[in-house]
Design a protein around this motif. Structure first.
Motif, PDB file in Angstrom:
ATOM      1  N   THR A 101     -30.137 -44.668  19.105  1.00 23.47           N
ATOM      2  CA  THR A 101     -31.155 -44.135  18.195  1.00 23.47           C
ATOM      3  C   THR A 101     -31.374 -42.632  18.315  1.00 23.47           C
ATOM      4  OG1 THR A 101     -32.864 -44.559  19.843  1.00 23.47           O
ATOM      5  CG2 THR A 101     -32.457 -46.306  18.228  1.00 23.47           C
ATOM      6  N   LEU A 102     -31.162 -42.074  19.501  1.00 20.32           N
ATOM      7  CA  LEU A 102     -31.649 -40.725  19.774  1.00 20.32           C
ATOM      8  C   LEU A 102     -30.891 -39.647  19.013  1.00 20.32           C
ATOM      9  CD1 LEU A 102     -32.407 -41.068  23.575  1.00 20.32           C
ATOM     10  CD2 LEU A 102     -33.983 -41.254  21.636  1.00 20.32           C
ATOM     11  N   GLU A 103     -29.577 -39.705  19.013  1.00 19.16           N
ATOM     12  CA  GLU A 103     -28.806 -38.711  18.257  1.00 19.16           C
ATOM     13  C   GLU A 103     -29.117 -38.815  16.770  1.00 19.16           C
ATOM     14  OE1 GLU A 103     -24.218 -37.329  17.271  1.00 19.16           O
ATOM     15  OE2 GLU A 103     -24.577 -38.882  18.780  1.00 19.16           O
ATOM     16  N   LEU A 104     -29.200 -40.048  16.258  1.00 19.34           N
ATOM     17  CA  LEU A 104     -29.554 -40.251  14.857  1.00 19.34           C
ATOM     18  C   LEU A 104     -30.932 -39.680  14.552  1.00 19.34           C
ATOM     19  CD1 LEU A 104     -29.085 -41.554  12.062  1.00 19.34           C
ATOM     20  CD2 LEU A 104     -30.000 -43.683  13.020  1.00 19.34           C
ATOM     21  N   GLY A 105     -31.905 -39.968  15.420  1.00 22.17           N
ATOM     22  CA  GLY A 105     -33.246 -39.448  15.215  1.00 22.17           C
ATOM     23  C   GLY A 105     -33.291 -37.936  15.253  1.00 22.17           C
ATOM     24  N   MET A 106     -32.557 -37.331  16.179  1.00 22.00           N
ATOM     25  CA  MET A 106     -32.502 -35.866  16.265  1.00 22.00           C
ATOM     26  C   MET A 106     -31.942 -35.274  14.979  1.00 22.00           C
ATOM     27  SD  MET A 106     -33.423 -34.492  19.286  1.00 22.00           S
ATOM     28  CE  MET A 106     -33.672 -34.934  21.013  1.00 22.00           C
ATOM     29  N   ARG A 107     -30.876 -35.870  14.472  1.00 22.33           N
ATOM     30  CA  ARG A 107     -30.267 -35.359  13.240  1.00 22.33           C
ATOM     31  C   ARG A 107     -31.244 -35.449  12.077  1.00 22.33           C
ATOM     32  NH1 ARG A 107     -25.240 -38.772  12.217  1.00 22.33           N
ATOM     33  NH2 ARG A 107     -25.093 -37.449  10.383  1.00 22.33           N
ATOM     34  N   MET A 108     -31.967 -36.553  11.975  1.00 27.84           N
ATOM     35  CA  MET A 108     -32.918 -36.697  10.882  1.00 27.84           C
ATOM     36  C   MET A 108     -34.101 -35.748  11.053  1.00 27.84           C
ATOM     37  SD  MET A 108     -32.978 -40.613   9.663  1.00 27.84           S
ATOM     38  CE  MET A 108     -31.462 -41.493   9.268  1.00 27.84           C
ATOM     39  N   HIS A 109     -34.560 -35.593  12.289  1.00 26.64           N
ATOM     40  CA  HIS A 109     -35.666 -34.677  12.546  1.00 26.64           C
ATOM     41  C   HIS A 109     -35.284 -33.262  12.114  1.00 26.64           C
ATOM     42  CE1 HIS A 109     -39.353 -33.519  14.848  1.00 26.64           C
ATOM     43  NE2 HIS A 109     -38.723 -32.357  14.840  1.00 26.64           N
ATOM     44  N   GLU A 110     -34.110 -32.816  12.532  1.00 28.10           N
ATOM     45  CA  GLU A 110     -33.688 -31.455  12.223  1.00 28.10           C
ATOM     46  C   GLU A 110     -33.438 -31.249  10.732  1.00 28.10           C
ATOM     47  OE1 GLU A 110     -30.378 -31.006  14.837  1.00 28.10           O
ATOM     48  OE2 GLU A 110     -31.646 -30.878  16.628  1.00 28.10           O
ATOM     49  N   ARG A 111     -33.015 -32.289  10.050  1.00 27.70           N
ATOM     50  CA  ARG A 111     -32.706 -32.144   8.619  1.00 27.70           C
ATOM     51  C   ARG A 111     -33.929 -32.288   7.729  1.00 27.70           C
ATOM     52  NH1 ARG A 111     -27.404 -34.554   5.663  1.00 27.70           N
ATOM     53  NH2 ARG A 111     -28.012 -34.274   3.490  1.00 27.70           N
ATOM     54  N   PHE A 112     -34.844 -33.202   8.077  1.00 32.53           N
ATOM     55  CA  PHE A 112     -35.899 -33.554   7.126  1.00 32.53           C
ATOM     56  C   PHE A 112     -37.314 -33.138   7.521  1.00 32.53           C
ATOM     57  CE2 PHE A 112     -32.696 -37.075   6.570  1.00 32.53           C
ATOM     58  CZ  PHE A 112     -32.183 -36.605   5.368  1.00 32.53           C
ATOM     59  N   THR A 113     -37.615 -33.038   8.802  1.00 34.01           N
ATOM     60  CA  THR A 113     -38.998 -32.786   9.204  1.00 34.01           C
ATOM     61  C   THR A 113     -39.521 -31.481   8.597  1.00 34.01           C
ATOM     62  OG1 THR A 113     -38.785 -34.017  11.256  1.00 34.01           O
ATOM     63  CG2 THR A 113     -40.538 -32.386  11.161  1.00 34.01           C
ATOM     64  N   GLY A 114     -40.715 -31.577   7.992  1.00 33.05           N
ATOM     65  CA  GLY A 114     -41.332 -30.415   7.372  1.00 33.05           C
ATOM     66  C   GLY A 114     -41.073 -30.278   5.890  1.00 33.05           C
ATOM     67  N   TRP A 115     -40.198 -31.112   5.308  1.00 27.34           N
ATOM     68  CA  TRP A 115     -39.979 -31.062   3.857  1.00 27.34           C
ATOM     69  C   TRP A 115     -41.295 -31.339   3.140  1.00 27.34           C
ATOM     70  CZ3 TRP A 115     -35.056 -33.601   1.465  1.00 27.34           C
ATOM     71  CH2 TRP A 115     -33.903 -32.955   1.961  1.00 27.34           C
ATOM     72  N   GLU A 116     -41.640 -30.519   2.178  1.00 27.12           N
ATOM     73  CA  GLU A 116     -42.879 -30.713   1.423  1.00 27.12           C
ATOM     74  C   GLU A 116     -42.646 -31.715   0.288  1.00 27.12           C
ATOM     75  OE1 GLU A 116     -44.645 -27.034   0.249  1.00 27.12           O
ATOM     76  OE2 GLU A 116     -44.813 -26.306   2.313  1.00 27.12           O
ATOM     77  N   LEU A 117     -43.547 -32.695   0.189  1.00 24.45           N
ATOM     78  CA  LEU A 117     -43.417 -33.801  -0.752  1.00 24.45           C
ATOM     79  C   LEU A 117     -44.767 -34.076  -1.405  1.00 24.45           C
ATOM     80  CD1 LEU A 117     -41.450 -36.100   1.713  1.00 24.45           C
ATOM     81  CD2 LEU A 117     -40.440 -34.858  -0.207  1.00 24.45           C
ATOM     82  N   GLN A 118     -44.811 -35.117  -2.256  1.00 27.87           N
ATOM     83  CA  GLN A 118     -46.075 -35.490  -2.879  1.00 27.87           C
ATOM     84  C   GLN A 118     -47.091 -36.010  -1.856  1.00 27.87           C
ATOM     85  OE1 GLN A 118     -43.040 -36.128  -4.084  1.00 27.87           O
ATOM     86  NE2 GLN A 118     -43.024 -36.486  -6.291  1.00 27.87           N
ATOM     87  N   ARG A 119     -46.621 -36.807  -0.920  1.00 27.80           N
ATOM     88  CA  ARG A 119     -47.466 -37.425   0.105  1.00 27.80           C
ATOM     89  C   ARG A 119     -46.690 -37.430   1.422  1.00 27.80           C
ATOM     90  NH1 ARG A 119     -52.382 -38.151   0.359  1.00 27.80           N
ATOM     91  NH2 ARG A 119     -52.441 -40.349   0.929  1.00 27.80           N
ATOM     92  N   PRO A 120     -47.370 -37.709   2.539  1.00 27.93           N
ATOM     93  CA  PRO A 120     -46.631 -37.780   3.802  1.00 27.93           C
ATOM     94  C   PRO A 120     -45.549 -38.849   3.761  1.00 27.93           C
ATOM     95  CG  PRO A 120     -49.000 -37.767   4.192  1.00 27.93           C
ATOM     96  CD  PRO A 120     -48.814 -37.948   2.721  1.00 27.93           C
ATOM     97  N   VAL A 121     -44.435 -38.567   4.412  1.00 27.16           N
ATOM     98  CA  VAL A 121     -43.366 -39.545   4.598  1.00 27.16           C
ATOM     99  C   VAL A 121     -43.093 -39.654   6.091  1.00 27.16           C
ATOM    100  CG1 VAL A 121     -40.899 -40.008   4.301  1.00 27.16           C
ATOM    101  CG2 VAL A 121     -42.277 -39.312   2.340  1.00 27.16           C
ATOM    102  N   LYS A 122     -43.158 -40.881   6.593  1.00 27.65           N
ATOM    103  CA  LYS A 122     -42.945 -41.138   8.011  1.00 27.65           C
ATOM    104  C   LYS A 122     -41.667 -41.953   8.185  1.00 27.65           C
ATOM    105  CE  LYS A 122     -47.904 -41.027   8.928  1.00 27.65           C
ATOM    106  NZ  LYS A 122     -49.076 -41.749   9.485  1.00 27.65           N
ATOM    107  N   ILE A 123     -40.862 -41.552   9.165  1.00 24.67           N
ATOM    108  CA  ILE A 123     -39.576 -42.187   9.435  1.00 24.67           C
ATOM    109  C   ILE A 123     -39.601 -42.739  10.857  1.00 24.67           C
ATOM    110  CG2 ILE A 123     -37.085 -41.843   9.633  1.00 24.67           C
ATOM    111  CD1 ILE A 123     -37.368 -39.490   7.672  1.00 24.67           C
ATOM    112  N   GLY A 124     -39.231 -44.008  11.012  1.00 21.28           N
ATOM    113  CA  GLY A 124     -39.189 -44.633  12.328  1.00 21.28           C
ATOM    114  C   GLY A 124     -37.841 -45.287  12.570  1.00 21.28           C
ATOM    115  N   ILE A 125     -37.245 -45.025  13.731  1.00 23.73           N
ATOM    116  CA  ILE A 125     -35.923 -45.558  14.072  1.00 23.73           C
ATOM    117  C   ILE A 125     -36.034 -46.342  15.372  1.00 23.73           C
ATOM    118  CG2 ILE A 125     -33.516 -44.984  14.550  1.00 23.73           C
ATOM    119  CD1 ILE A 125     -34.021 -42.301  13.124  1.00 23.73           C
ATOM    120  N   SER A 126     -35.637 -47.612  15.324  1.00 27.48           N
ATOM    121  CA  SER A 126     -35.710 -48.496  16.487  1.00 27.48           C
ATOM    122  C   SER A 126     -34.321 -49.039  16.791  1.00 27.48           C
ATOM    123  CB  SER A 126     -36.677 -49.658  16.232  1.00 27.48           C
ATOM    124  OG  SER A 126     -37.957 -49.181  15.867  1.00 27.48           O
ATOM    125  N   GLY A 127     -34.078 -49.310  18.059  1.00 28.07           N
ATOM    126  CA  GLY A 127     -32.761 -49.779  18.449  1.00 28.07           C
ATOM    127  C   GLY A 127     -32.530 -51.264  18.250  1.00 28.07           C
TER     128      GLY A 127
END
Length: 221
Positions: A101-127
Motif C-alpha cells: 500500500t505504501l508506495e501506491l499511497g505515496m504516489r497518489m498523495h504526491e499527485r493528487f493531494t491539494g487539488w481544488e475541487l467542489q467538495r473534499p475528496v478523501k482517499i483511503g488505501i488498505s492492504g
C-alpha cells in the motif's frame, strides 16, 4: 483551500504538517517533536493519520511554520481539496496484508493531494478487506484482495454515512493503473458535480451505473 493552521478555542493555533500516508522516520518524528517543544504545548494524533502541533501562540506561528519547512515538511490540506491520502502499512508490514500500500499511497498523495475541487475528496488505501484505512467510507477507496486491488467510489463518513460502491478489480501486476483510475474518477467528478456534491452525491443523482460506465470509458484498459 490548503492551509497550515487551525485556530483553537483559546485563540492559540494548531499547526498541521504534511505527512504522507501516516509514515514517518524516527528522524522526521524527532524533528516535529522539536518544533512542538519549541513552539507548542502538545501533539495530537488525528484519525486522519496526521499530527497537529497544538498551542502555538499566534505571534509565533510564522516561526513554527518556517521551522517545519526547514525540516522538510510541506503544508497540510483542508477545505474543498483532495485531502491527505490515508494508507495502512499493507503487505510490507502487516501479516494480514494481501497487497502493498505504501508506495501506491505515496504516489497518489504526491499527485493528487491539494487539488481544488467542489467538495473534499478523501482517499483511503488498505492492504486487505479489513480496511483499516476505512476504504469503504472514503470518496475513493482501495483495498487489497488475493488477486490485486478492489476499487470503491462514493463512500463517506459523517452524520449521513455512505458505503462506497465497487468500481472494478485491478490485477496486482497492473497496479500501476490505479493512479490513472483515480485520475479519471476525479476528472469526471470535477466536470460533472454540482457545487455542493461529493462523489457519492453525484453517483446518487446520475446513477451508479452511469457513473461507472462514464469512468470506465475514460480509463485506458
Amino acid at each position: 483551500m490548503a492551509r497550515w493552521e487551525k485556530v483553537q478555542n483559546d485563540g492559540k493555533v494548531g499547526i498541521v504538517p504534511d505527512i504522507k500516508v501516516g509514515m514517518l522516520t524516527p528522524e522526521e518524528l524527532a524533528a516535529i517533536t522539536e518544533v512542538a517543544r519549541r513552539f507548542g504545548e502538545r501533539i495530537h494524533l488525528t484519525a486522519g493519520q496526521r499530527l497537529i502541533i497544538l498551542g502555538v501562540p499566534p505571534e509565533r506561528v510564522e516561526e513554527a511554520k518556517d521551522a517545519l519547512q526547514a525540516a522538510g515538511f510541506g503544508v497540510g490540506t483542508s477545505g474543498a481539496v483532495v485531502r491527505n491520502v490515508r494508507a495502512c502499512p499493507g503487505k510490507e508490514y502487516c501479516k494480514n496484508g494481501l497487497q502493498p500500500t505504501l508506495e501506491l499511497g505515496m504516489r497518489m498523495h504526491e499527485r493528487f493531494t491539494g487539488w481544488e475541487l467542489q467538495r473534499p475528496v478523501k482517499i483511503g488505501i488498505s492492504g486487505c478487506p479489513h480496511s483499516c484505512s476505512e476504504s469503504l467510507t472514503r470518496d475513493i477507496g482501495i483495498y487489497g484482495v488475493p488477486s490485486g486491488y478492489k476499487v470503491f467510489i462514493g463512500g463517506k463518513g459523517g452524520p449521513k454515512p455512505m458505503a462506497g460502491r465497487p468500481l472494478k478489480i485491478v490485477k496486482a501486476e497492473r497496479a500501476y493503473e490505479l493512479v490513472e483510475i483515480v485520475q479519471k474518477v476525479l476528472d469526471f467528478y470535477t466536470a460533472n458535480a454540482g457545487k455542493r456534491e461529493r462523489i457519492g452525491d453525484l453517483m446518487a443523482r446520475i446513477g451508479f451505473e452511469a457513473f461507472q460506465e462514464a469512468v470506465k470509458g475514460r480509463v485506458v484498459m
